[in-house]
Write a protein that holds these residues in place. Structure first.
Motif, PDB file in Angstrom:
ATOM      1  N   TYR A 160      13.018  -7.341  27.338  1.00  0.00           N
ATOM      2  CA  TYR A 160      13.272  -8.331  26.186  1.00  0.00           C
ATOM      3  C   TYR A 160      14.398  -8.977  26.317  1.00  0.00           C
ATOM      4  N   GLY A 161      14.823  -8.341  25.371  1.00  0.00           N
ATOM      5  CA  GLY A 161      16.151  -8.298  24.769  1.00  0.00           C
ATOM      6  C   GLY A 161      16.993  -7.708  24.692  1.00  0.00           C
ATOM      7  N   LEU A 162      17.909  -7.644  23.602  1.00  0.00           N
ATOM      8  CA  LEU A 162      18.659  -7.187  22.884  1.00  0.00           C
ATOM      9  C   LEU A 162      17.696  -5.851  22.402  1.00  0.00           C
ATOM     10  N   TYR A 163      16.838  -6.542  21.724  1.00  0.00           N
ATOM     11  CA  TYR A 163      15.928  -6.208  20.540  1.00  0.00           C
ATOM     12  C   TYR A 163      15.194  -4.634  21.005  1.00  0.00           C
ATOM     13  N   ASP A 164      15.130  -4.484  22.168  1.00  0.00           N
ATOM     14  CA  ASP A 164      12.974  -4.274  22.558  1.00  0.00           C
ATOM     15  C   ASP A 164      14.076  -2.715  22.731  1.00  0.00           C
ATOM     16  N   ALA A 165      14.796  -2.087  23.234  1.00  0.00           N
ATOM     17  CA  ALA A 165      15.430  -1.558  23.736  1.00  0.00           C
ATOM     18  C   ALA A 165      17.041  -1.059  23.671  1.00  0.00           C
ATOM     19  N   VAL A 166      17.308   0.109  23.837  1.00  0.00           N
ATOM     20  CA  VAL A 166      18.896   0.665  24.251  1.00  0.00           C
ATOM     21  C   VAL A 166      19.216   0.670  25.027  1.00  0.00           C
ATOM     22  N   ALA A 181      28.696  10.525  21.148  1.00  0.00           N
ATOM     23  CA  ALA A 181      29.147   9.858  19.974  1.00  0.00           C
ATOM     24  C   ALA A 181      27.603   8.291  20.189  1.00  0.00           C
ATOM     25  N   ALA A 182      27.790   7.783  20.984  1.00  0.00           N
ATOM     26  CA  ALA A 182      26.673   6.194  21.387  1.00  0.00           C
ATOM     27  C   ALA A 182      25.489   7.050  21.106  1.00  0.00           C
ATOM     28  N   VAL A 183      25.050   7.709  22.549  1.00  0.00           N
ATOM     29  CA  VAL A 183      24.069   8.262  22.225  1.00  0.00           C
ATOM     30  C   VAL A 183      23.127   8.852  20.538  1.00  0.00           C
ATOM     31  N   SER A 184      24.622   9.722  19.801  1.00  0.00           N
ATOM     32  CA  SER A 184      23.971  10.165  18.537  1.00  0.00           C
ATOM     33  C   SER A 184      23.932   9.417  17.512  1.00  0.00           C
ATOM     34  N   ALA A 185      24.918   8.382  17.824  1.00  0.00           N
ATOM     35  CA  ALA A 185      24.623   7.287  17.200  1.00  0.00           C
ATOM     36  C   ALA A 185      23.581   6.385  16.920  1.00  0.00           C
ATOM     37  N   ALA A 186      23.035   5.836  18.143  1.00  0.00           N
ATOM     38  CA  ALA A 186      22.064   5.276  18.638  1.00  0.00           C
ATOM     39  C   ALA A 186      20.680   5.797  18.008  1.00  0.00           C
ATOM     40  N   ARG A 187      20.556   7.038  17.877  1.00  0.00           N
ATOM     41  CA  ARG A 187      19.283   8.324  18.111  1.00  0.00           C
ATOM     42  C   ARG A 187      19.286   7.794  15.884  1.00  0.00           C
ATOM     43  N   LYS A 188      20.475   7.828  15.674  1.00  0.00           N
ATOM     44  CA  LYS A 188      19.760   8.371  13.938  1.00  0.00           C
ATOM     45  C   LYS A 188      19.698   6.628  13.805  1.00  0.00           C
ATOM     46  N   ARG A 189      19.604   5.643  14.402  1.00  0.00           N
ATOM     47  CA  ARG A 189      19.546   4.129  13.922  1.00  0.00           C
ATOM     48  C   ARG A 189      18.084   3.618  14.052  1.00  0.00           C
ATOM     49  N   ILE A 190      17.590   4.052  15.661  1.00  0.00           N
ATOM     50  CA  ILE A 190      16.686   3.577  15.428  1.00  0.00           C
ATOM     51  C   ILE A 190      14.900   4.452  15.356  1.00  0.00           C
ATOM     52  N   PRO A 191      13.733   3.797  15.888  1.00  0.00           N
ATOM     53  CA  PRO A 191      12.479   5.024  15.527  1.00  0.00           C
ATOM     54  C   PRO A 191      11.962   5.253  16.475  1.00  0.00           C
ATOM     55  N   HIS A 192      11.065   6.022  16.227  1.00  0.00           N
ATOM     56  CA  HIS A 192      11.362   7.472  17.618  1.00  0.00           C
ATOM     57  C   HIS A 192      10.732   6.988  18.356  1.00  0.00           C
ATOM     58  N   THR A 193       9.785   5.474  18.397  1.00  0.00           N
ATOM     59  CA  THR A 193       8.818   4.787  19.710  1.00  0.00           C
ATOM     60  C   THR A 193      10.212   4.090  20.183  1.00  0.00           C
ATOM     61  N   MET A 194      11.444   4.401  20.157  1.00  0.00           N
ATOM     62  CA  MET A 194      12.338   3.477  20.732  1.00  0.00           C
ATOM     63  C   MET A 194      12.910   4.398  22.084  1.00  0.00           C
ATOM     64  N   LYS A 195      13.271   4.283  23.403  1.00  0.00           N
ATOM     65  CA  LYS A 195      14.021   5.292  24.288  1.00  0.00           C
ATOM     66  C   LYS A 195      15.356   4.190  24.186  1.00  0.00           C
ATOM     67  N   ILE A 196      16.502   4.888  24.467  1.00  0.00           N
ATOM     68  CA  ILE A 196      17.655   5.329  25.106  1.00  0.00           C
ATOM     69  C   ILE A 196      18.125   5.210  25.948  1.00  0.00           C
ATOM     70  N   GLU A 197      18.585   3.927  27.374  1.00  0.00           N
ATOM     71  CA  GLU A 197      19.181   4.323  28.671  1.00  0.00           C
ATOM     72  C   GLU A 197      20.732   4.687  28.182  1.00  0.00           C
ATOM     73  N   ALA A 211      23.151  15.664  28.559  1.00  0.00           N
ATOM     74  CA  ALA A 211      23.366  17.089  27.341  1.00  0.00           C
ATOM     75  C   ALA A 211      23.269  16.521  25.937  1.00  0.00           C
ATOM     76  N   ALA A 212      23.328  14.774  25.972  1.00  0.00           N
ATOM     77  CA  ALA A 212      23.353  13.583  25.032  1.00  0.00           C
ATOM     78  C   ALA A 212      21.794  13.848  24.459  1.00  0.00           C
ATOM     79  N   GLY A 213      20.919  13.927  25.908  1.00  0.00           N
ATOM     80  CA  GLY A 213      19.741  13.466  25.607  1.00  0.00           C
ATOM     81  C   GLY A 213      18.572  12.463  25.401  1.00  0.00           C
ATOM     82  N   ALA A 214      19.785  11.734  26.469  1.00  0.00           N
ATOM     83  CA  ALA A 214      19.077  10.260  26.358  1.00  0.00           C
ATOM     84  C   ALA A 214      17.416  10.004  27.175  1.00  0.00           C
ATOM     85  N   ASP A 215      16.330   9.509  27.384  1.00  0.00           N
ATOM     86  CA  ASP A 215      15.801   9.070  27.426  1.00  0.00           C
ATOM     87  C   ASP A 215      15.503   8.534  29.325  1.00  0.00           C
ATOM     88  N   ILE A 216      16.535   7.124  29.486  1.00  0.00           N
ATOM     89  CA  ILE A 216      16.789   6.777  30.980  1.00  0.00           C
ATOM     90  C   ILE A 216      17.825   6.468  31.198  1.00  0.00           C
TER      91      ILE A 216
END
Length: 291
Positions: A160-166, A181-197, A211-216
């Protein structure tokens, strides 16, 4: 799914603001020409074929203008209508009907245009399991309604916006110093319920993203042949990863993209490049002035 509660405070407040913009100190044309006590029945009808969307929103507009108005939908939200179809009837104060007319029609025309365009894409994908979604390329102030219209047309919503998914795009990758580096930094910052694309444009970027382990993984602006190869590679390496296709998707290309096996196709044009459906309101019988 298609109902808007009259207690949806955000939408009601938007409608009040839009009415204030249009009406200002008063509907001078109506006030100057029509007796204050006049009541009428108005019909809303389609002047071209399409998917109707926004009936509950139009009803809410008239309710905000005048709670005494009665709005009756004569077709179903999301129904395919033909030119000449009477969509709804509104009855009550002629002043109120004409004051709310343009806002109600503007919203219905835009939402129906989005729903109609969305349905054309959904129909082109057909029986394939690929999900068609929108983007954040919406009109400022209208995102809630435009994303609603996509759902009415048979599509689904992206974030919906900038706040509900990475979503890590090219500029995030540059700013962070790379995908890893981007995925690693995001993973440390967000809750476990949020996905990273992560947005990717090449097999090298896909490999780093896996290799970085993105979800999408988003496949951006890839030709269908390259996309099909990328999908096979991702499925072999990480079958749980969601694969999204994006960039320059049109009615001519969406079927071929879906046939590559991607899970999701995002189409910005659903909400920024559409033809508003031609819908009109006409006064019918004038019921006379109040005693």
């Amino acid at each position: 799914m298609y109902e808007w509660s009259t207690y949806n405070e955000a939408l009601v407040n938007q409608i009040k603001g839009w009415l204030a913009e249009d009406v200002g100190s008063g509907d001078i044309s109506t006030e100057a020409t029509i007796p204050a006590g006049s009541t009428s029945v108005a019909v809303i009808h389609a002047k071209e074929d399409g998917i109707i969307a926004g009936l509950p929103v139009a009803g809410l507009v008239f309710q905000v203008v005048d709670p005494a108005l009665t709005f009756k939908a004569l077709v179903q939200e999301g129904e395919h209508i033909s030119r000449g179809t009477v969509i709804a009837e509104v009855e009550g104060s002629t002043h109120s009907l004409l004051t709310g007319e343009r806002l109600a029609l503007n919203l219905m025309q835009r939402l129906s245009g989005i729903a109609t365009k969305t349905r054309s894409f959904v129909d082109r994908v057909g029986e394939l399991p690929t999900r068609l979604v929108d983007t954040r390329k919406t009109t400022p102030g209208h995102r809630m309604l435009e994303k609603y219209a996509v759902r009415v047309g048979g599509g689904a919503n992206h974030r919906y916006g900038l706040y509900d998914a990475v979503m890590i795009k090219d500029n995030h990758i540059k700013g962070a110093g790379g995908i890893t580096a981007a995925v690693s930094a995001a993973r440390k910052r967000i809750p476990h319920t949020m996905k990273i694309e992560v947005e990717t444009e090449s097999m090298a970027q896909i490999g780093e993203t896996l290799a970085a382990g993105a979800d999408i993984i988003m496949l951006d602006n890839m030709a269908p042949g390259d996309m099909a190869n990328a999908v096979k590679h991702i499925r072999a390496q990480a079958p749980h990863v969601i694969i999204e296709a994006s960039g320059g998707v049109s009615l001519d290309t969406v079927r071929a993209i879906a046939e590559t096996g991607v899970d999701v196709i995002s189409v910005g044009a659903l909400t920024y490049s559409f033809h508003s459906l031609d819908i009109s309101l006409d006064l019918g019988s004038k019921k006379g002035a109040a005693e």
